[in-house]
Each structure stands twice: as structure tokens, then as C-alpha cells.
Motif scaffolding. Structure first.
Motif, mmCIF file in Angstrom:
data_model
loop_
_atom_site.group_PDB
_atom_site.id
_atom_site.type_symbol
_atom_site.label_atom_id
_atom_site.label_comp_id
_atom_site.label_asym_id
_atom_site.label_seq_id
_atom_site.Cartn_x
_atom_site.Cartn_y
_atom_site.Cartn_z
ATOM 1 N N ILE A 67 -2.400 -3.693 -11.047
ATOM 2 C CA ILE A 67 -1.039 -2.875 -11.144
ATOM 3 C C ILE A 67 -0.853 -2.175 -9.969
ATOM 4 N N ALA A 68 -1.909 -1.451 -9.321
ATOM 5 C CA ALA A 68 -1.857 -0.649 -8.057
ATOM 6 C C ALA A 68 -1.181 -1.799 -6.908
ATOM 7 N N GLU A 69 -1.532 -3.186 -6.715
ATOM 8 C CA GLU A 69 -0.949 -3.774 -5.965
ATOM 9 C C GLU A 69 0.406 -4.418 -6.372
ATOM 10 N N GLY A 101 -4.551 4.262 -7.223
ATOM 11 C CA GLY A 101 -5.735 4.352 -6.091
ATOM 12 C C GLY A 101 -6.506 5.434 -6.077
ATOM 13 N N TYR A 102 -6.313 6.562 -6.389
ATOM 14 C CA TYR A 102 -7.478 7.518 -6.721
ATOM 15 C C TYR A 102 -8.230 7.358 -7.933
ATOM 16 N N LEU A 103 -7.770 6.777 -8.931
ATOM 17 C CA LEU A 103 -8.543 6.365 -10.096
ATOM 18 C C LEU A 103 -9.464 5.380 -9.779
ATOM 19 N N LEU A 104 -9.083 4.615 -8.916
ATOM 20 C CA LEU A 104 -9.938 3.377 -8.458
ATOM 21 C C LEU A 104 -10.854 3.930 -7.528
ATOM 22 N N MET A 105 -10.909 4.808 -6.622
ATOM 23 C CA MET A 105 -11.687 5.213 -5.887
ATOM 24 C C MET A 105 -12.865 6.161 -6.893
ATOM 25 N N LEU A 106 -12.244 6.964 -7.725
ATOM 26 C CA LEU A 106 -13.029 7.625 -8.436
ATOM 27 C C LEU A 106 -14.174 6.794 -9.452
ATOM 28 N N SER A 107 -13.538 5.646 -9.653
ATOM 29 C CA SER A 107 -14.287 4.678 -10.510
ATOM 30 C C SER A 107 -15.568 4.116 -9.476
ATOM 31 N N LEU A 108 -14.989 3.873 -8.482
ATOM 32 C CA LEU A 108 -16.002 3.065 -7.354
ATOM 33 C C LEU A 108 -17.259 4.085 -6.832
ATOM 34 N N MET A 109 -16.886 5.624 -7.136
ATOM 35 C CA MET A 109 -17.839 6.337 -6.903
ATOM 36 C C MET A 109 -18.979 6.629 -8.035
ATOM 37 N N SER A 110 -18.779 5.590 -8.943
ATOM 38 C CA SER A 110 -20.100 5.419 -9.873
ATOM 39 C C SER A 110 -21.162 4.799 -9.203
ATOM 40 N N PHE A 111 -20.805 3.977 -8.284
ATOM 41 C CA PHE A 111 -21.854 3.285 -7.370
ATOM 42 C C PHE A 111 -22.298 1.938 -8.056
ATOM 43 N N ASN A 112 -21.431 1.604 -9.246
ATOM 44 C CA ASN A 112 -21.964 0.410 -10.098
ATOM 45 C C ASN A 112 -21.294 -0.854 -9.474
ATOM 46 N N ALA A 113 -22.197 -1.583 -9.061
ATOM 47 C CA ALA A 113 -21.662 -2.820 -8.307
ATOM 48 C C ALA A 113 -20.828 -3.628 -9.168
ATOM 49 N N LEU A 125 -6.588 -10.322 -6.738
ATOM 50 C CA LEU A 125 -5.579 -11.025 -7.543
ATOM 51 C C LEU A 125 -3.959 -10.399 -7.220
ATOM 52 N N GLY A 126 -4.097 -9.172 -7.802
ATOM 53 C CA GLY A 126 -2.765 -8.399 -7.344
ATOM 54 C C GLY A 126 -2.050 -8.760 -6.005
ATOM 55 N N PHE A 127 -2.857 -8.681 -4.971
ATOM 56 C CA PHE A 127 -2.167 -9.219 -3.702
ATOM 57 C C PHE A 127 -2.039 -10.677 -3.718
ATOM 58 N N LEU A 128 -2.582 -11.379 -4.316
ATOM 59 C CA LEU A 128 -2.373 -12.935 -4.387
ATOM 60 C C LEU A 128 -1.082 -13.258 -5.183
ATOM 61 N N LEU A 129 -0.971 -12.492 -6.386
ATOM 62 C CA LEU A 129 0.390 -12.506 -6.999
ATOM 63 C C LEU A 129 1.515 -12.204 -6.359
ATOM 64 N N PHE A 130 1.371 -10.835 -6.070
ATOM 65 C CA PHE A 130 2.800 -10.177 -5.560
ATOM 66 C C PHE A 130 2.676 -9.926 -4.188
ATOM 67 N N GLY A 131 1.678 -9.895 -3.303
ATOM 68 C CA GLY A 131 1.934 -9.704 -1.792
ATOM 69 C C GLY A 131 1.749 -10.859 -1.025
ATOM 70 N N SER A 132 1.035 -11.845 -1.635
ATOM 71 C CA SER A 132 1.094 -12.929 -0.508
ATOM 72 C C SER A 132 1.964 -14.044 -0.661
ATOM 73 N N LYS A 133 2.938 -13.830 -1.579
ATOM 74 C CA LYS A 133 3.867 -14.796 -1.736
ATOM 75 C C LYS A 133 3.537 -16.122 -1.949
ATOM 76 N N VAL A 134 2.400 -16.365 -2.637
ATOM 77 C CA VAL A 134 1.987 -17.686 -2.631
ATOM 78 C C VAL A 134 2.516 -18.521 -3.608
ATOM 79 N N PHE A 135 3.538 -18.077 -4.644
ATOM 80 C CA PHE A 135 4.307 -18.806 -5.383
ATOM 81 C C PHE A 135 6.052 -18.833 -4.761
ATOM 82 N N ASP A 136 6.153 -18.268 -3.756
ATOM 83 C CA ASP A 136 7.318 -18.401 -2.808
ATOM 84 C C ASP A 136 7.559 -20.050 -2.749
ATOM 85 N N LYS A 137 9.000 -20.302 -2.582
ATOM 86 C CA LYS A 137 9.268 -21.776 -2.235
ATOM 87 C C LYS A 137 8.968 -21.826 -0.587
ATOM 88 N N THR A 138 9.251 -20.624 0.099
ATOM 89 C CA THR A 138 9.210 -20.760 1.523
ATOM 90 C C THR A 138 7.964 -21.283 2.128
#
Length: 150
Positions: A67-69, A101-113, A125-138
Motif C-alpha cells: 500500500i505504501a508503494e 512508512g513509520y509503521l513499517l519502520m516500527l515493525s522492523l524495529m522488532s528485529f525479526n528477520a 511487489l508494490g514497486f513492481l506493480l505500481f512503480g516499475s510500469k512493468v505492465f505498461d505497453k511502452t
């Protein structure tokens, strides 16, 4: 007077030594990455020690990343929106994105891999779907090496 440790057991026969050990174990948190489904993510006692709740925490963190991406790379302001309204909407969306983004950062502060991998995978995945334009026709421009200067 309200004592924050009123739910703790009283000191044992050995005095304060065992009680201090009990409090130390209770307050200990990881400061390095670790594997396992015993984690605390965002809220005290959540997800706990149950594997199903840990899986839910992984899905939650993964979804936060996607969702953030999506918010980062989406144009949610429609054409014809007034300048002021468009900027207010953009500001609200920015606040939501930063909060995620802050919620993600706080989640990462659990140090759980596992939580770390879920956050990275969600944002990837968010970047692949929405940022990389992989499904663009260009077409993606071919990689060109810089020509050497003489």
C-alpha cells in the motif's frame, strides 16, 4: 496510587535478586536480527507465540509495504480538480504514506528477520506493480554504455 507493576508476582524468598531477573527477562528485547515466530510487532504482546498470529503479522506488514508503494506511485487526483483541492488531497495522501512508512519502520524495529523480509517483499511487489510500469505497453529503452571520450 496505581503501580504499573501491580500484576507482577511478589518478591520470592531470595529477595530482590530473583525479582530483578524476572523483570529483566520481561523487559528484554532483541537488538539483532533473529529468526522465529516469537515477536512483538507494533503492539505489546502481538502477535504472541502462536504461528497463525505470526503469519497474520507477516501478511499485515507485507500489505503495508504494498500500500505504501501504491500511494507513492499513484495519481489519485482526478483531472479537473481545483488547485487547492488537489494540493489538500495530495497532502492527505502524503500524510497517510508517511504514516505507513513509520509503521513499517516500527515493525522492523522488532528485529525479526521474517518481518524484515515481509516488509521488503511488500515494497518490492508494490514497486513492481505500481512503480516499475512493468505492465505498461511502452517499451523500455535499451541499456546503452556511455561512449568513451577521446
Amino acid at each position: 496510587m496505581n503501580d504499573s507493576h501491580s500484576h507482577d508476582p511478589p518478591p520470592t524468598k531470595n529477595g530482590t535478586g530473583e525479582m530483578m531477573m524476572h523483570l529483566h527477562k520481561k523487559m528484554m528485547m532483541h537488538m539483532t536480527f533473529y529468526w522465529g515466530n516469537e515477536a512483538e510487532v507494533l503492539f505489546s504482546g502481538w502477535p504472541g507465540k502462536r504461528a497463525g498470529m505470526y503469519a497474520l503479522a507477516l501478511i499485515f506488514v507485507f500489505t503495508l509495504g504494498v500500500i505504501a508503494e501504491w500511494l507513492t506511485h499513484s495519481w489519485l487526483i482526478k483531472e479537473g480538480t481545483t488547485n487547492v483541492a488537489g494540493r489538500i488531497i495530495k497532502t492527505i495522501l502524503h500524510a497517510i504514506r508517511v504514516s505507513l512508512g513509520y509503521l513499517l519502520m516500527l515493525s522492523l524495529m522488532s528485529f525479526n528477520a521474517g518481518i524484515f523480509l515481509a516488509a521488503v517483499a511488500g515494497q518490492a511487489l508494490g514497486f513492481l506493480l505500481f512503480g516499475s510500469k512493468v505492465f505498461d505497453k511502452t517499451e523500455f529503452p535499451p541499456y546503452e554504455t556511455p561512449s568513451e571520450s577521446c
